[in-house]
Scaffold this active site. Structure first.
Site, PDB file in Angstrom:
ATOM      1  N   GLY A 229      28.880  36.508  46.175  1.00 31.27           N
ATOM      2  CA  GLY A 229      29.017  37.207  47.441  1.00 31.27           C
ATOM      3  C   GLY A 229      29.489  38.638  47.329  1.00 31.27           C
ATOM      4  O   GLY A 229      29.327  39.416  48.267  1.00 31.27           O
ATOM      5  N   GLY A 230      30.084  39.002  46.218  1.00 31.43           N
ATOM      6  CA  GLY A 230      30.579  40.357  46.039  1.00 31.43           C
ATOM      7  C   GLY A 230      31.808  40.369  45.159  1.00 31.43           C
ATOM      8  O   GLY A 230      32.427  39.327  44.901  1.00 31.43           O
ATOM      9  N   ALA A 231      32.166  41.545  44.693  1.00 29.68           N
ATOM     10  CA  ALA A 231      33.329  41.711  43.823  1.00 29.68           C
ATOM     11  C   ALA A 231      33.955  43.060  44.099  1.00 29.68           C
ATOM     12  O   ALA A 231      33.294  44.011  44.522  1.00 29.68           O
ATOM     13  CB  ALA A 231      32.942  41.595  42.353  1.00 29.68           C
ATOM     14  N   SER A 233      38.045  45.366  43.336  1.00 24.49           N
ATOM     15  CA  SER A 233      39.158  45.583  42.417  1.00 24.49           C
ATOM     16  C   SER A 233      40.136  44.422  42.407  1.00 24.49           C
ATOM     17  O   SER A 233      40.891  44.261  41.449  1.00 24.49           O
ATOM     18  CB  SER A 233      39.899  46.872  42.795  1.00 24.49           C
ATOM     19  OG  SER A 233      39.024  47.987  42.803  1.00 24.49           O
ATOM     20  N   TYR A 234      40.124  43.601  43.462  1.00 26.08           N
ATOM     21  CA  TYR A 234      41.140  42.559  43.590  1.00 26.08           C
ATOM     22  C   TYR A 234      40.575  41.148  43.447  1.00 26.08           C
ATOM     23  O   TYR A 234      41.310  40.185  43.591  1.00 26.08           O
ATOM     24  CB  TYR A 234      41.853  42.695  44.937  1.00 26.08           C
ATOM     25  CG  TYR A 234      42.534  44.026  45.103  1.00 26.08           C
ATOM     26  CD1 TYR A 234      43.800  44.253  44.577  1.00 26.08           C
ATOM     27  CD2 TYR A 234      41.898  45.077  45.755  1.00 26.08           C
ATOM     28  CE1 TYR A 234      44.423  45.481  44.717  1.00 26.08           C
ATOM     29  CE2 TYR A 234      42.514  46.314  45.896  1.00 26.08           C
ATOM     30  CZ  TYR A 234      43.780  46.500  45.377  1.00 26.08           C
ATOM     31  OH  TYR A 234      44.393  47.730  45.510  1.00 26.08           O
ATOM     32  N   GLY A 235      39.285  41.018  43.150  1.00 28.17           N
ATOM     33  CA  GLY A 235      38.722  39.694  42.943  1.00 28.17           C
ATOM     34  C   GLY A 235      37.249  39.665  43.289  1.00 28.17           C
ATOM     35  O   GLY A 235      36.618  40.694  43.567  1.00 28.17           O
ATOM     36  N   GLU A 236      36.688  38.449  43.270  1.00 29.36           N
ATOM     37  CA  GLU A 236      35.289  38.247  43.601  1.00 29.36           C
ATOM     38  C   GLU A 236      35.157  37.112  44.611  1.00 29.36           C
ATOM     39  O   GLU A 236      36.047  36.272  44.744  1.00 29.36           O
ATOM     40  CB  GLU A 236      34.468  37.931  42.353  1.00 29.36           C
ATOM     41  CG  GLU A 236      34.829  36.616  41.679  1.00 29.36           C
ATOM     42  CD  GLU A 236      33.923  36.319  40.503  1.00 29.36           C
ATOM     43  OE1 GLU A 236      33.219  37.246  40.056  1.00 29.36           O
ATOM     44  OE2 GLU A 236      33.906  35.163  40.047  1.00 29.36           O
ATOM     45  N   VAL A 237      34.022  37.102  45.297  1.00 31.21           N
ATOM     46  CA  VAL A 237      33.778  36.140  46.365  1.00 31.21           C
ATOM     47  C   VAL A 237      32.521  35.354  46.033  1.00 31.21           C
ATOM     48  O   VAL A 237      31.510  35.927  45.606  1.00 31.21           O
ATOM     49  CB  VAL A 237      33.625  36.844  47.731  1.00 31.21           C
ATOM     50  CG1 VAL A 237      33.330  35.833  48.826  1.00 31.21           C
ATOM     51  CG2 VAL A 237      34.885  37.632  48.064  1.00 31.21           C
ATOM     52  N   ASP A 349      42.472  49.132  55.313  1.00 31.29           N
ATOM     53  CA  ASP A 349      41.197  49.124  54.579  1.00 31.29           C
ATOM     54  C   ASP A 349      40.059  48.706  55.508  1.00 31.29           C
ATOM     55  O   ASP A 349      39.202  47.903  55.135  1.00 31.29           O
ATOM     56  CB  ASP A 349      41.279  48.185  53.378  1.00 31.29           C
ATOM     57  CG  ASP A 349      40.181  48.456  52.361  1.00 31.29           C
ATOM     58  OD1 ASP A 349      39.595  49.558  52.396  1.00 31.29           O
ATOM     59  OD2 ASP A 349      39.893  47.564  51.535  1.00 31.29           O
TER      60      ASP A 349
END
EC number: 2.7.11.1
Length: 594
Positions: A229-231, A233-237, A349
């Site tokens: 789903g996306g990535a 700086s703080y993690g990936e989905v 953000d």
């Protein structure tokens, strides 16, 4: 053969008891420690000797070979007799001499002793196994001549139970019962009505909450292959389409604990806002896992960036589409006002990639703001040192403490890439003053103006990409030269950005009675000059402004805004108004539209 007070010529092993063995009283088959069956012809001699030694009856006495007298001599010492007073039809543990046969073979006697020891060992092991399995045979009693298996010490309890157990409590299995917090995630979690339950307040700003135990899981076991789903700086989905879940895995433990703590607070605020005020637009945490550093959120059709690109390829939007866009962003504005003022939470953000929508033929039905990785607690918060007690399914309750950094403003997070910040924040970056030198929690009104301005920039990006640019011969971008600066914020880029806004916004923002309550909505050149401190920075800003007048004047003058977009652009001009009072009041957010 007579059996009154004497043994037979062939010694038998005695189990004691009545005329019949206890295993003959059972409903099951007779007991045999070695599971011996009828002897075969090829092993007739060995079976005969085993039957004589174990005390079993001869199946064919006529086939037995008599012993020679010179093979065995009379025993000099009479063997001690076991006075048990029980039958000898079963198994035994001793050999007794009789008056018919006073001479016994030492080899048979030694073999009987060995067999008896083996019998006792086998039966003891079998008894221990039966005791562990809890198999209680009816009519079973202790057998004479056997070594009983070791028993644990039993003392009567106060309830009269000799098993040292409480009779009024249910007996649990040896593996225990898996609590709710230790179960795997196998399906879509149910919608929660409450996430946090207040437990106590030790000091001011230090409340302790109990987290709903149904929210924690041990691991993911959804039974489907996720999609990327996306990535960031703080993690990936990862997206699980069948179950409709989006699972975010944090890149580090510190980032996970920070985002989990603020997500718990935000989720509880989201439930209360929806229940009491009917305010939506805030993403709600559904579940999480401490060992896996994962958080579970509902999955949506697309983020706002993807939605805008798809909308640009579908042709001019209909009235239903533009009205749904305006309605969705009014809801997001109310949500940000509620978070900043009532909950003491500032997002910091807000952008198109962090706004998620559900739509049908581009008509938005649901829109929320997510990705709380940069969220901070402002001066309106009463939970700056909050603690969360989490039941993970283990013996000890885990305690998650809100990190101190969650309530301390970091200017690099506030300024970000500089694309979505108001002129006041960019001027502080250029002058290295104001917020750039501030410490402690961010003020709630400052946080609200930052979030609302960023929301207006996200709406402006959507309108330019998906609605206005497809109608023009040359597309118009919200930021023209960001990639020229290698995607890095610098003073020169900040001055360039302010000059581009002063050139573009007069061609887009409408001047209506609603937008001009607090003055002209766009940034004036004179106001930018006053906000910039250094003379060399002013000269650089003037140079960028003259360049855009030469290169983009005709393009901006050719913009014709359809009347269908007037209402949406009014909302943009209010959210991105040059006067902060217009952003704080936002009459469009709270006034019903005709």
């Amino acid at each position: 053969m007579a059996r009154s007070r004497r043994r037979s010529s062939v010694d038998e092993m005695d189990v004691g008891g009545s005329a019949t063995s206890e295993y003959e009283n059972c409903g099951g088959p007779s007991f045999s420690p070695l599971n011996l069956s009828r002897p075969k012809k090829s092993t007739r001699g060995r079976s005969l000797r085993s039957a004589q030694a174990w005390g079993g009856k001869q199946l064919h006495p006529e086939r037995s070979t008599p012993l020679a007298r010179n093979d065995c001599g009379p025993s000099s010492k009479p063997r001690r007799r076991h006075e048990v007073g029980r039958s000898n039809k079963g198994l035994g543990a001793s050999l007794d001499r009789t008056d018919e046969d006073t001479s016994q073979c030492p080899r048979i006697r030694a073999s009987a002793i060995r067999c008896g020891a083996s019998t006792r060992k086998i039966v003891r092991i079998t008894g221990e196994c039966d005791a562990q399995q809890g198999d209680s045979r009816p009519g079973r009693s202790e057998m004479a001549g056997w070594h009983s298996p070791p028993k644990r010490r039993r003392t009567p309890s106060r309830h009269g139970n000799s098993d040292n157990e409480r009779s009024h409590l249910p007996r649990l299995s040896s593996h225990g019962v898996v609590r709710v917090g230790g179960r795997p995630l196998t399906q879509t979690p149910l919608q929660k009505t409450i996430i946090l339950q207040p437990k106590l307040v030790r000091k001011v700003f230090m409340p302790t909450f109990t987290v709903n135990p149904e929210m924690h899981y041990r691991r993911v076991a959804l039974g489907e292959i996720p999609k990327f789903g996306g990535a960031g700086s703080y993690g990936e989905v990862q997206i699980f389409k069948q179950t409709g879940l989006a699972i975010k895995t944090a890149s580090s433990r510190s980032c996970f604990e920070h985002e989990l703590a603020v997500s718990l607070l935000t989720g509880e605020c989201s439930l209360r806002a929806q229940a009491s005020l009917g305010i939506g637009g805030i993403i709600c945490l559904m579940a999480f896992s401490l060992p896996s550093k994962q958080m579970v959120f509902p999955a949506y059709d697309a983020d706002l960036n993807a939605y805008g690109y798809r909308l640009s390829r579908s042709g001019p939007p209909s009235v239903l589409v533009t009205e749904s866009i305006e309605r969705a962003f009014i809801g997001l504005g109310r949500a940000l006002v509620y978070l900043n003022t009532s909950c003491g939470l500032t997002h910091l953000d807000v952008k198109g990639g962090n706004i998620f929508v559900n739509h049908s033929h581009f008509v938005i039905s649901d829109c929320v703001i997510g990705d709380l990785s940069l969220m901070t607690l402002n001066t309106n918060s009463m939970a700056m040192r909050a603690e969360f007690e989490i039941d993970t399914g283990e013996e000890e309750i885990k305690t998650l403490r809100l990190p101190r950094s969650a309530s301390q403003m970091t200017f690099s997070f506030v300024i970000g890439h500089g694309l979505n910040q108001p002129i006041s924040v960019i001027a502080d970056f250029i002058n290295n003053s104001g917020l750039a030198k501030s410490t402690g929690p961010i003020k709630h009104d400052v946080g609200l103006t930052i979030d609302l301005y960023a929301l207006g920039q996200a709406l402006l990006e959507l309108l330019l990409v998906g609605c206005i640019s497809p109608c023009l011969s040359v597309p118009i971008l919200r930021t023209a030269t960001y990639y020229y600066y290698s995607n890095k914020l610098s003073v020169d880029y900040a001055l360039d950005l302010l000059a581009y806004r002063c050139s573009l916004y007069p061609a887009l923002f409408p001047t209506t009675p609603l937008t001009t309550i607090y003055g002209i909505p766009w940034d004036q050149v004179e106001g930018v000059f006053e906000s910039i401190a250094g003379a060399h920075h002013r000269e650089a800003f003037r140079a960028h402004l003259e360049r855009y007048r030469l290169t983009h004047r005709r393009l901006f003058a050719s913009i014709r805004i359809p009347s269908a977009f007037t209402g949406v652009l009014e909302l943009v001009s209010l959210l991105c108004h040059a006067n902060e009072k217009a952003r704080l009041s936002i009459p469009l957010l709270w006034t019903p539209r005709p």
